[in-house]
Design an enzyme around this catalytic site. Sequence first.
Site, PDB file in Angstrom:
ATOM      1  N   LEU A  19       2.723  -2.706  -3.106  1.00 51.54           N
ATOM      2  CA  LEU A  19       2.707  -1.324  -3.529  1.00 51.54           C
ATOM      3  C   LEU A  19       3.947  -0.831  -4.503  1.00 51.54           C
ATOM      4  O   LEU A  19       4.885  -1.576  -4.147  1.00 51.54           O
ATOM      5  CB  LEU A  19       2.212  -0.305  -2.504  1.00 51.54           C
ATOM      6  N   PRO A  20       3.833   0.056  -5.173  1.00 53.85           N
ATOM      7  CA  PRO A  20       5.044   0.571  -6.067  1.00 53.85           C
ATOM      8  C   PRO A  20       6.304   1.033  -5.286  1.00 53.85           C
ATOM      9  O   PRO A  20       7.465   0.407  -5.412  1.00 53.85           O
ATOM     10  CB  PRO A  20       4.474   1.508  -6.975  1.00 53.85           C
ATOM     11  N   LYS A  53      15.874   0.600  -9.783  1.00 54.24           N
ATOM     12  CA  LYS A  53      14.960   0.983  -8.683  1.00 54.24           C
ATOM     13  C   LYS A  53      15.640   0.146  -7.354  1.00 54.24           C
ATOM     14  O   LYS A  53      16.073   1.038  -6.522  1.00 54.24           O
ATOM     15  CB  LYS A  53      13.558   0.461  -8.582  1.00 54.24           C
ATOM     16  N   THR A  79       8.720  -3.463  -2.317  1.00 58.11           N
ATOM     17  CA  THR A  79      10.185  -3.284  -1.949  1.00 58.11           C
ATOM     18  C   THR A  79      10.326  -1.712  -1.801  1.00 58.11           C
ATOM     19  O   THR A  79      10.090  -0.950  -2.752  1.00 58.11           O
ATOM     20  CB  THR A  79      11.089  -3.653  -3.415  1.00 58.11           C
ATOM     21  N   LYS A 136      16.832  -8.171   0.896  1.00 61.55           N
ATOM     22  CA  LYS A 136      16.351  -7.815  -0.523  1.00 61.55           C
ATOM     23  C   LYS A 136      17.401  -6.819  -1.321  1.00 61.55           C
ATOM     24  O   LYS A 136      17.762  -7.385  -2.569  1.00 61.55           O
ATOM     25  CB  LYS A 136      14.974  -7.502  -0.606  1.00 61.55           C
TER      26      LYS A 136
HETATM   27  P1  NAD Z   1       2.571  -2.588 -10.109  1.00 61.95           P
HETATM   28  O1  NAD Z   1       2.854  -0.942 -10.390  1.00 61.95           O
HETATM   29  O2  NAD Z   1       2.309  -3.504 -11.253  1.00 61.95           O
HETATM   30  O3  NAD Z   1       1.285  -2.542  -8.953  1.00 61.95           O
HETATM   31  C1  NAD Z   1       1.476  -1.761  -7.976  1.00 61.95           C
HETATM   32  C2  NAD Z   1      -0.577  -1.588  -7.732  1.00 61.95           C
HETATM   33  O4  NAD Z   1      -0.414  -0.806  -6.518  1.00 61.95           O
HETATM   34  C3  NAD Z   1      -0.923  -0.946  -8.963  1.00 61.95           C
HETATM   35  O5  NAD Z   1      -2.033  -1.704  -9.410  1.00 61.95           O
HETATM   36  C4  NAD Z   1      -1.555   0.434  -8.474  1.00 61.95           C
HETATM   37  O6  NAD Z   1      -2.791   0.784  -8.854  1.00 61.95           O
HETATM   38  C5  NAD Z   1      -1.556   0.135  -6.867  1.00 61.95           C
HETATM   39  N1  NAD Z   1      -1.471   1.262  -5.950  1.00 61.95           N
HETATM   40  C6  NAD Z   1      -0.734   2.266  -5.940  1.00 61.95           C
HETATM   41  N2  NAD Z   1      -1.070   3.032  -5.089  1.00 61.95           N
HETATM   42  C7  NAD Z   1      -2.227   2.868  -4.225  1.00 61.95           C
HETATM   43  C8  NAD Z   1      -2.982   3.207  -3.445  1.00 61.95           C
HETATM   44  N3  NAD Z   1      -2.818   4.237  -2.895  1.00 61.95           N
HETATM   45  N4  NAD Z   1      -4.251   2.365  -3.117  1.00 61.95           N
HETATM   46  C9  NAD Z   1      -4.296   1.257  -3.655  1.00 61.95           C
HETATM   47  N5  NAD Z   1      -3.403   0.639  -4.441  1.00 61.95           N
HETATM   48  C10 NAD Z   1      -2.356   1.677  -5.171  1.00 61.95           C
HETATM   49  O7  NAD Z   1       3.856  -3.227  -9.428  1.00 61.95           O
HETATM   50  P2  NAD Z   1       4.241  -4.603  -9.138  1.00 61.95           P
HETATM   51  O8  NAD Z   1       5.201  -4.751 -10.218  1.00 61.95           O
HETATM   52  O9  NAD Z   1       3.304  -5.385  -8.775  1.00 61.95           O
HETATM   53  O10 NAD Z   1       5.407  -4.294  -7.961  1.00 61.95           O
HETATM   54  C11 NAD Z   1       4.785  -4.013  -6.718  1.00 61.95           C
HETATM   55  C12 NAD Z   1       6.251  -4.122  -5.706  1.00 61.95           C
HETATM   56  O11 NAD Z   1       6.933  -5.465  -5.780  1.00 61.95           O
HETATM   57  C13 NAD Z   1       7.134  -2.992  -6.103  1.00 61.95           C
HETATM   58  O12 NAD Z   1       7.390  -2.598  -4.747  1.00 61.95           O
HETATM   59  C14 NAD Z   1       8.306  -3.967  -6.813  1.00 61.95           C
HETATM   60  O13 NAD Z   1       9.523  -3.203  -6.682  1.00 61.95           O
HETATM   61  C15 NAD Z   1       8.088  -5.246  -6.032  1.00 61.95           C
HETATM   62  N6  NAD Z   1       8.479  -6.433  -6.850  1.00 61.95           N
HETATM   63  C16 NAD Z   1       8.347  -6.254  -8.203  1.00 61.95           C
HETATM   64  C17 NAD Z   1       8.758  -7.476  -9.027  1.00 61.95           C
HETATM   65  C18 NAD Z   1       8.173  -7.682 -10.358  1.00 61.95           C
HETATM   66  O14 NAD Z   1       8.745  -8.661 -11.128  1.00 61.95           O
HETATM   67  N7  NAD Z   1       7.172  -7.031 -10.919  1.00 61.95           N
HETATM   68  C19 NAD Z   1       9.437  -8.678  -8.431  1.00 61.95           C
HETATM   69  C20 NAD Z   1       9.883  -8.515  -6.953  1.00 61.95           C
HETATM   70  C21 NAD Z   1       9.590  -7.280  -6.351  1.00 61.95           C
END
Ligand code: NAD
Length: 296
Positions: free
Chosen positions: A65-66, A246, A96, A171
């Site tokens: 999740l975000p 972030k 994260t 992390k």
């Molecule tokens: P994203 O925004 O693409 O995905 C998050 C998903 O969560 C979305 O599809 C959203 O609809 C869903 N969501 C939000 N609230 C919800 C709820 N209440 N119920 C169900 N679904 C819900 O984000 P991401 O890029 O996939 O990143 C996710 C996590 O991973 C973050 O914490 C980010 O910091 C971490 N991260 C991302 C990366 C990257 O390169 N994108 C790398 C390492 C870590």
Amino acid sequence: MTKIAFIGLGNMGSGMCANLCKAGHEVRAFDLNADAVKSAVEKGAAAAASVADAVAEAEIIVSMLPAGKHVLSVYFGEGGVAAHASKGALFLDCSTIAVEDAREAARQAEAAGFLMADAPVSGGTAAADAGTLTFMVGGSDAAFAKAQPVLDAMGANIFHAGGSGNGQAAKIANNMLLGISMIGTCEAFNLAEKLGLDAQTFFDISSVSSGQCWSMTKYCPAPGPVPTAPSNRDYVPGFAVAMMLKDLRLAAEAAGSAGARTDLGEMARRIYEDLDQRGFGGLDFSGVMKDLKGGL
Ligand code: NAD
């Protein structure tokens, strides 16, 4: 084969969920975004209509999740995971989030009779799709042992970093170092160039000298020396400025509560905040190089 609920099928979660299906696990997937659920179903998951529907029979609940507020509300809010999961289920949050939020989530899970581990990842969407993420896990030995086979299906390197929150600590400390080293690498290449060296010559020397670091050898911010780096495609991410910001904010928050001095981490945070405020949040984080050269 494990019964898994997967919540959060975004940029990262979609690939991770697909890899769990590929490994033969029975996955029920949920996201607020119906298109994301549809695409998970195409890759082998079963669609869940709600968090409750996803978790009811799951042995392990995985979330991606975000931010911390989403994690706390998905797990412990009304209609959340804790209210509907079956006895003995493991909660495995890969998002994260702040160290304190991870520890608070684990406290609440434990009070409700569940195991919980934080398992944030290193590696972007390409690693999520390929199943080659690095996982840093914080939680008890029992939680880690139960999580490991599932993490193996999504990652190449799995580390048990200690108790609850230690995965998040690893992390953000790592990413704070990455932010600092990237800015330092950009400044060094810019200085060398202004003093008359071309990027390749400086790279050849510094990459085998004491300034060598990952930001230089694997992700060189100056175009040329590392062909796969975002610097060769006008700083299209990669790893965006907004994502680095972030992590640096989380590091600053954790440093504040732990009483750790992080002067350079704080400076890196300000540099990325400035880029973000000027509208460059979507630029790759090595784009500091372009800014130093006056190109933004
Ligand atoms: P994203 O925004 O693409 O995905 C998050 C998903 O969560 C979305 O599809 C959203 O609809 C869903 N969501 C939000 N609230 C919800 C709820 N209440 N119920 C169900 N679904 C819900 O984000 P991401 O890029 O996939 O990143 C996710 C996590 O991973 C973050 O914490 C980010 O910091 C971490 N991260 C991302 C990366 C990257 O390169 N994108 C790398 C390492 C870590």
